[in-house]
Design a protein around this motif. Structure first.
Motif, short mmCIF file in Angstrom:
data_model
loop_
_atom_site.label_atom_id
_atom_site.label_comp_id
_atom_site.label_asym_id
_atom_site.label_seq_id
_atom_site.Cartn_x
_atom_site.Cartn_y
_atom_site.Cartn_z
N ILE A 80 138.20 33.35 48.02
CA ILE A 80 138.70 32.17 48.43
C ILE A 80 140.17 32.30 48.74
O ILE A 80 141.05 33.13 48.24
CB ILE A 80 138.69 30.95 47.11
CG1 ILE A 80 137.41 30.93 46.93
CG2 ILE A 80 139.55 29.99 47.62
CD1 ILE A 80 137.11 30.09 45.56
N LEU A 81 140.45 31.62 49.78
CA LEU A 81 141.98 31.94 50.55
C LEU A 81 142.68 30.50 50.03
O LEU A 81 142.25 29.39 50.47
CB LEU A 81 142.11 31.96 52.03
CG LEU A 81 143.56 31.76 52.53
CD1 LEU A 81 144.36 33.15 52.11
CD2 LEU A 81 143.36 31.77 54.23
N VAL A 82 143.90 30.52 49.43
CA VAL A 82 144.65 29.36 49.13
C VAL A 82 145.80 29.14 49.85
O VAL A 82 146.78 30.11 49.72
CB VAL A 82 145.02 29.45 47.67
CG1 VAL A 82 145.70 27.88 47.32
CG2 VAL A 82 143.75 29.28 46.87
N THR A 83 146.02 28.33 50.90
CA THR A 83 147.00 28.39 51.55
C THR A 83 148.25 27.47 50.72
O THR A 83 148.04 26.89 50.08
CB THR A 83 147.09 27.61 53.02
OG1 THR A 83 146.81 26.11 52.81
CG2 THR A 83 145.82 28.21 53.71
N GLY A 84 149.52 27.74 51.06
CA GLY A 84 150.56 27.13 50.15
C GLY A 84 150.04 27.67 48.59
O GLY A 84 150.51 26.80 47.73
N GLY B 104 149.16 24.50 44.72
CA GLY B 104 148.58 26.02 45.12
C GLY B 104 148.44 26.94 44.02
O GLY B 104 147.52 27.49 43.78
N ARG B 105 149.63 26.91 43.56
CA ARG B 105 149.98 28.06 42.32
C ARG B 105 148.93 27.77 41.19
O ARG B 105 148.50 28.67 40.49
CB ARG B 105 151.18 28.17 41.97
CG ARG B 105 151.59 28.99 40.75
CD ARG B 105 153.07 28.79 40.42
NE ARG B 105 153.58 27.31 39.88
CZ ARG B 105 153.15 26.85 38.93
NH1 ARG B 105 152.73 27.38 37.82
NH2 ARG B 105 153.85 25.59 38.87
N LEU B 106 148.70 26.60 40.96
CA LEU B 106 147.78 26.03 39.66
C LEU B 106 146.47 26.19 40.30
O LEU B 106 145.60 26.69 39.30
CB LEU B 106 148.16 24.89 39.33
CG LEU B 106 149.69 24.72 38.53
CD1 LEU B 106 149.52 23.08 38.25
CD2 LEU B 106 149.68 25.48 37.27
N VAL B 107 146.10 25.80 41.21
CA VAL B 107 144.61 26.22 41.78
C VAL B 107 144.50 27.67 41.95
O VAL B 107 143.44 28.13 41.62
CB VAL B 107 144.63 25.56 43.29
CG1 VAL B 107 143.30 25.95 43.84
CG2 VAL B 107 144.69 24.14 43.35
N THR B 108 145.28 28.51 42.37
CA THR B 108 144.98 29.85 42.51
C THR B 108 144.61 30.52 40.94
O THR B 108 143.71 31.24 40.77
CB THR B 108 146.31 30.63 43.08
OG1 THR B 108 146.39 30.22 44.37
CG2 THR B 108 146.02 32.10 42.86
N VAL C 149 146.43 34.47 48.45
CA VAL C 149 147.27 33.70 48.49
C VAL C 149 148.13 33.78 49.72
O VAL C 149 148.56 34.72 49.98
CB VAL C 149 148.44 33.72 47.34
CG1 VAL C 149 149.63 32.83 47.43
CG2 VAL C 149 147.57 33.55 45.92
N LEU C 150 148.20 32.80 50.45
CA LEU C 150 148.79 32.66 51.71
C LEU C 150 150.14 31.80 51.86
O LEU C 150 149.91 30.61 51.37
CB LEU C 150 147.99 32.14 52.94
CG LEU C 150 148.55 32.08 54.37
CD1 LEU C 150 147.29 32.26 55.38
CD2 LEU C 150 149.14 30.78 54.68
N ILE D 76 138.38 28.10 52.03
CA ILE D 76 139.91 28.01 52.27
C ILE D 76 140.24 26.52 51.59
O ILE D 76 139.46 25.65 51.84
CB ILE D 76 140.02 27.89 53.72
CG1 ILE D 76 139.87 29.15 54.44
CG2 ILE D 76 141.65 27.73 53.90
CD1 ILE D 76 139.97 29.15 55.85
N VAL D 77 141.05 26.84 50.66
CA VAL D 77 141.64 25.77 49.92
C VAL D 77 143.25 25.36 50.68
O VAL D 77 143.97 26.28 50.32
CB VAL D 77 141.86 25.66 48.63
CG1 VAL D 77 142.47 24.60 47.87
CG2 VAL D 77 140.49 26.11 47.98
#
Length: 251
Positions: free
Chosen positions: A4-8, A14-18, A30-31, A59-60
């Motif tokens: 999974i790619l997390v933009t932002g 985004g940090r918490l989703v990651t 992490v992008l 992608i999130v």
């Protein structure tokens, strides 16, 4: 588990989703503009973006800025996702983007439409404003001797951690289209919320409600950005303030 790619992925959400996705065993990239190995400005397509997306299942898309460029960023991301064969694009939006003609809301709605027309499997979640945003607003307004607030406007703030939980759940599943909105537990006037902020931080400021002009203001007054029927959040603004300012006000 999926890749999974997390933009932002270094931002507030985004940090918490990651963190949550990694905790579930997913491989997460992490992008962001400054974080290696996927330091990419989404407004500029190129080999860095292609490398970030290569081999990704989902992608999130959390990256966003009110300073402009979100539509170009989404277009570049969608093109790269098609090249890489990404199966699922999940986008976080804001409750009311289709009801309040506010500039940033119009941009978020335009990106929603790009996602929906992308030809990819997609999911869109709309949430109300995070507690953090209100604190940022009140910090700025309380620098003046009087806090000036738009008269008649309420808000329904939600805990970013709860939105992150929902986003991680959606990312782990398949494309679901437009899912139900997510709102905070209470609709409160901005005046009430500002008083709660002042009490938590030990500040003393008079508050003045000021009527504004324009259709966006009228639609905010009418509650176009609220979703009381989807008050699914649990954490209150006072609980957030108590936790954030437990050791005293932060600058």
């Amino acid at each position: 588990m999926t890749t999974i790619l997390v933009t932002g992925g270094t931002g507030t959400l985004g940090r918490l989703v990651t963190e949550r996705l990694r905790g579930k065993g997913h491989e997460v990239r992490v992008l962001s503009r400054r974080t290696q190995p996927y330091a990419v400005d989404l407004r500029e397509s190129g080999p860095g973006l292609d490398a970030a997306v290569a081999g990704v299942d989902t992608i999130v898309h959390c990256a966003s800025t009110p300073r402009g460029g979100d539509e170009q960023a989404a277009a570049n991301l969608i093109r790269a996702a098609h090249k890489a064969g990404v199966a699922h694009l999940l986008y976080i939006s804001i409750v009311g983007v289709d009801r309040v003609p506010f500039g940033y809301y119009r941009t978020k709605l335009a990106v929603e439409q790009q996602v929906e027309r992308s030809g990819l499997g997609w999911t869109v979640l709309r949430a109300t404003q995070f507690h953090d945003l209100l604190v940022t607003l009140f910090q700025a307004l309380s620098k003046s001797p009087v806090i000036l607030l738009p008269a008649g406007v309420s808000d329904q703030p939600v805990a970013v951690a709860e939105v992150a939980d929902r986003m991680a759940e959606l990312a782990a599943g398949g494309p679901a289209g437009r899912v139900e909105d997510m709102g905070g537990p209470e609709v409160r006037t901005l005046r009430e919320l500002a008083h709660a902020y002042l009490a938590a931080t030990g500040r003393r400021r008079p508050i003045m409600n000021v009527p504004l002009a324009g259709q966006a203001y009228r639609d905010f007054r009418a509650g176009g950005h609220l979703t009381p029927e989807r008050a699914v959040g649990k954490g209150t603004f006072e609980a957030y303030l108590a936790d954030r300012f437990a050791t005293g006000p932060r600058k």
